[in-house]
Design a protein around this motif. Structure first.
Motif, mmCIF file in Angstrom:
data_model
loop_
_atom_site.group_PDB
_atom_site.id
_atom_site.type_symbol
_atom_site.label_atom_id
_atom_site.label_comp_id
_atom_site.label_asym_id
_atom_site.label_seq_id
_atom_site.Cartn_x
_atom_site.Cartn_y
_atom_site.Cartn_z
ATOM 1 N N LYS A 39 0.834 -1.210 0.000
ATOM 2 C CA LYS A 39 0.000 0.000 0.000
ATOM 3 C C LYS A 39 0.864 1.253 0.000
ATOM 4 O O LYS A 39 0.477 2.279 -0.545
ATOM 5 C CB LYS A 39 -0.936 0.020 1.219
ATOM 6 N N GLY A 40 2.032 1.174 0.608
ATOM 7 C CA GLY A 40 2.919 2.333 0.688
ATOM 8 C C GLY A 40 3.966 2.391 -0.405
ATOM 9 O O GLY A 40 4.863 3.230 -0.354
ATOM 10 N N GLN A 41 3.861 1.511 -1.393
ATOM 11 C CA GLN A 41 4.867 1.463 -2.453
ATOM 12 C C GLN A 41 4.368 2.131 -3.733
ATOM 13 O O GLN A 41 3.167 2.327 -3.924
ATOM 14 C CB GLN A 41 5.233 -0.008 -2.746
ATOM 15 N N ASP A 42 5.300 2.460 -4.609
ATOM 16 C CA ASP A 42 4.930 3.090 -5.882
ATOM 17 C C ASP A 42 4.374 2.051 -6.853
ATOM 18 O O ASP A 42 4.494 0.846 -6.645
ATOM 19 C CB ASP A 42 6.137 3.826 -6.495
ATOM 20 N N ARG A 43 3.768 2.524 -7.939
ATOM 21 C CA ARG A 43 3.118 1.652 -8.924
ATOM 22 C C ARG A 43 4.080 0.605 -9.497
ATOM 23 O O ARG A 43 3.725 -0.552 -9.659
ATOM 24 C CB ARG A 43 2.538 2.485 -10.079
ATOM 25 N N GLU A 44 5.295 1.033 -9.800
ATOM 26 C CA GLU A 44 6.262 0.129 -10.424
ATOM 27 C C GLU A 44 6.593 -1.040 -9.493
ATOM 28 O O GLU A 44 6.683 -2.188 -9.931
ATOM 29 C CB GLU A 44 7.538 0.886 -10.786
ATOM 30 N N THR A 45 6.735 -0.756 -8.216
ATOM 31 C CA THR A 45 7.038 -1.802 -7.238
ATOM 32 C C THR A 45 5.869 -2.774 -7.116
ATOM 33 O O THR A 45 6.069 -3.991 -7.058
ATOM 34 C CB THR A 45 7.373 -1.174 -5.874
ATOM 35 N N VAL A 50 3.234 -8.070 -8.730
ATOM 36 C CA VAL A 50 2.197 -8.795 -9.471
ATOM 37 C C VAL A 50 2.853 -9.756 -10.466
ATOM 38 O O VAL A 50 2.437 -10.914 -10.602
ATOM 39 C CB VAL A 50 1.226 -7.822 -10.188
ATOM 40 N N ILE A 51 3.907 -9.308 -11.128
ATOM 41 C CA ILE A 51 4.638 -10.173 -12.063
ATOM 42 C C ILE A 51 5.244 -11.364 -11.321
ATOM 43 O O ILE A 51 5.190 -12.501 -11.798
ATOM 44 C CB ILE A 51 5.721 -9.365 -12.819
ATOM 45 N N GLU A 52 5.806 -11.124 -10.139
ATOM 46 C CA GLU A 52 6.357 -12.212 -9.327
ATOM 47 C C GLU A 52 5.272 -13.219 -8.962
ATOM 48 O O GLU A 52 5.497 -14.439 -9.005
ATOM 49 C CB GLU A 52 6.984 -11.667 -8.038
ATOM 50 N N SER A 123 -3.785 -15.884 -6.082
ATOM 51 C CA SER A 123 -4.700 -15.000 -6.810
ATOM 52 C C SER A 123 -5.291 -13.928 -5.910
ATOM 53 O O SER A 123 -5.510 -12.791 -6.353
ATOM 54 C CB SER A 123 -5.831 -15.803 -7.449
ATOM 55 N N LEU A 124 -5.552 -14.269 -4.658
ATOM 56 C CA LEU A 124 -6.103 -13.304 -3.712
ATOM 57 C C LEU A 124 -5.142 -12.130 -3.521
ATOM 58 O O LEU A 124 -5.545 -10.966 -3.587
ATOM 59 C CB LEU A 124 -6.380 -13.991 -2.370
ATOM 60 N N GLU A 125 -3.864 -12.438 -3.304
ATOM 61 C CA GLU A 125 -2.884 -11.362 -3.144
ATOM 62 C C GLU A 125 -2.742 -10.567 -4.440
ATOM 63 O O GLU A 125 -2.697 -9.336 -4.429
ATOM 64 C CB GLU A 125 -1.526 -11.927 -2.727
ATOM 65 N N LYS A 126 -2.693 -11.269 -5.558
ATOM 66 C CA LYS A 126 -2.535 -10.594 -6.852
ATOM 67 C C LYS A 126 -3.700 -9.648 -7.117
ATOM 68 O O LYS A 126 -3.494 -8.506 -7.539
ATOM 69 C CB LYS A 126 -2.419 -11.641 -7.955
ATOM 70 N N GLN A 127 -4.927 -10.097 -6.831
ATOM 71 C CA GLN A 127 -6.099 -9.252 -7.067
ATOM 72 C C GLN A 127 -6.099 -8.036 -6.145
ATOM 73 O O GLN A 127 -6.430 -6.929 -6.565
ATOM 74 C CB GLN A 127 -7.390 -10.041 -6.891
ATOM 75 N N ALA A 128 -5.702 -8.229 -4.895
ATOM 76 C CA ALA A 128 -5.636 -7.101 -3.954
ATOM 77 C C ALA A 128 -4.625 -6.066 -4.440
ATOM 78 O O ALA A 128 -4.870 -4.848 -4.342
ATOM 79 C CB ALA A 128 -5.267 -7.593 -2.559
ATOM 80 N N LEU A 129 -3.503 -6.521 -4.980
ATOM 81 C CA LEU A 129 -2.493 -5.592 -5.495
ATOM 82 C C LEU A 129 -2.984 -4.892 -6.756
ATOM 83 O O LEU A 129 -2.729 -3.694 -6.948
ATOM 84 C CB LEU A 129 -1.176 -6.318 -5.756
ATOM 85 N N LYS A 130 -3.713 -5.604 -7.611
ATOM 86 C CA LYS A 130 -4.283 -4.975 -8.803
ATOM 87 C C LYS A 130 -5.304 -3.920 -8.403
ATOM 88 O O LYS A 130 -5.406 -2.869 -9.041
ATOM 89 C CB LYS A 130 -4.911 -6.031 -9.709
ATOM 90 N N ASN A 131 -6.047 -4.187 -7.334
ATOM 91 C CA ASN A 131 -6.994 -3.192 -6.817
ATOM 92 C C ASN A 131 -6.266 -1.946 -6.348
ATOM 93 O O ASN A 131 -6.733 -0.822 -6.557
ATOM 94 C CB ASN A 131 -7.833 -3.769 -5.687
ATOM 95 N N LEU A 132 -5.098 -2.131 -5.712
ATOM 96 C CA LEU A 132 -4.287 -0.986 -5.295
ATOM 97 C C LEU A 132 -3.845 -0.168 -6.509
ATOM 98 O O LEU A 132 -3.851 1.069 -6.475
ATOM 99 C CB LEU A 132 -3.049 -1.447 -4.527
ATOM 100 N N LEU A 133 -3.465 -0.848 -7.574
ATOM 101 C CA LEU A 133 -3.045 -0.160 -8.789
ATOM 102 C C LEU A 133 -4.196 0.637 -9.376
ATOM 103 O O LEU A 133 -4.003 1.779 -9.833
ATOM 104 C CB LEU A 133 -2.514 -1.165 -9.831
ATOM 105 N N ASP A 134 -5.415 0.068 -9.337
ATOM 106 C CA ASP A 134 -6.582 0.770 -9.861
ATOM 107 C C ASP A 134 -6.911 2.014 -9.043
ATOM 108 O O ASP A 134 -7.320 3.039 -9.563
ATOM 109 C CB ASP A 134 -7.808 -0.162 -9.899
#
Length: 137
Positions: A39-45, A50-52, A123-134
């Motif tokens: 949550k405290g990181q930049d978009r690139e991070t 998500v790629i990992e 997938s749960l973690e990945k989706q939560a991170l994609k939500n952060l990106l959105d």
């Protein structure tokens, strides 16, 4: 009269069902901690994470590769060295069948304790991170 065919729950849910609540809880807390960290990181991070996650092997895949490797290696050793190696090959094969049918086999708790996650958990973690990106558009 129609006959009902009982279907097994998905492998992902069977793995979680056969994992002690303590370990499932640890994995859930780790997912939550990961998301909170990002949550405290930049978009690139976040995008890198998500790629990992897209490359992370789930518990089922890890188990399949390890058991198949044991079966193959012990079969080769049984052919070229000592027939007693075939017992290990047989045990690994039985574990693979047990995992496919029941969603559990003896090595699974160790893998889960080591942090191997189901595809659903990844997938749960990945989706939560994609939500952060959105949210950060």
């Amino acid at each position: 009269m129609a006959m009902e065919i009982e279907t097994l729950p998905s492998t992902q849910s069977r793995i979680a069902q056969h994992t002690p609540d303590l370990i499932n809880g640890e994995i859930e807390r780790q997912i939550e901690a990961n998301v909170n960290y990002f949550k405290g990181q930049d978009r690139e991070t976040i995008q890198q994470r998500v790629i990992e996650l897209e490359k992370e092997w789930d518990a089922q895949r890890i188990l399949e590769v390890n058991l198949a490797s044991i079966a193959l290696t012990s079969s080769i050793l049984g052919i070229i060295s000592n027939k007693k190696w075939m017992y290990l090959s047989g045990a690994a094969s039985l574990f693979m069948i047990q995992q496919a049918v029941q969603g559990w086999c003896p090595p699974l708790p160790l893998l889960r304790k080591m942090g191997a996650r189901t595809g659903n958990e990844i997938s749960l973690e990945k989706q939560a991170l994609k939500n952060l990106l959105d949210e950060n558009k």
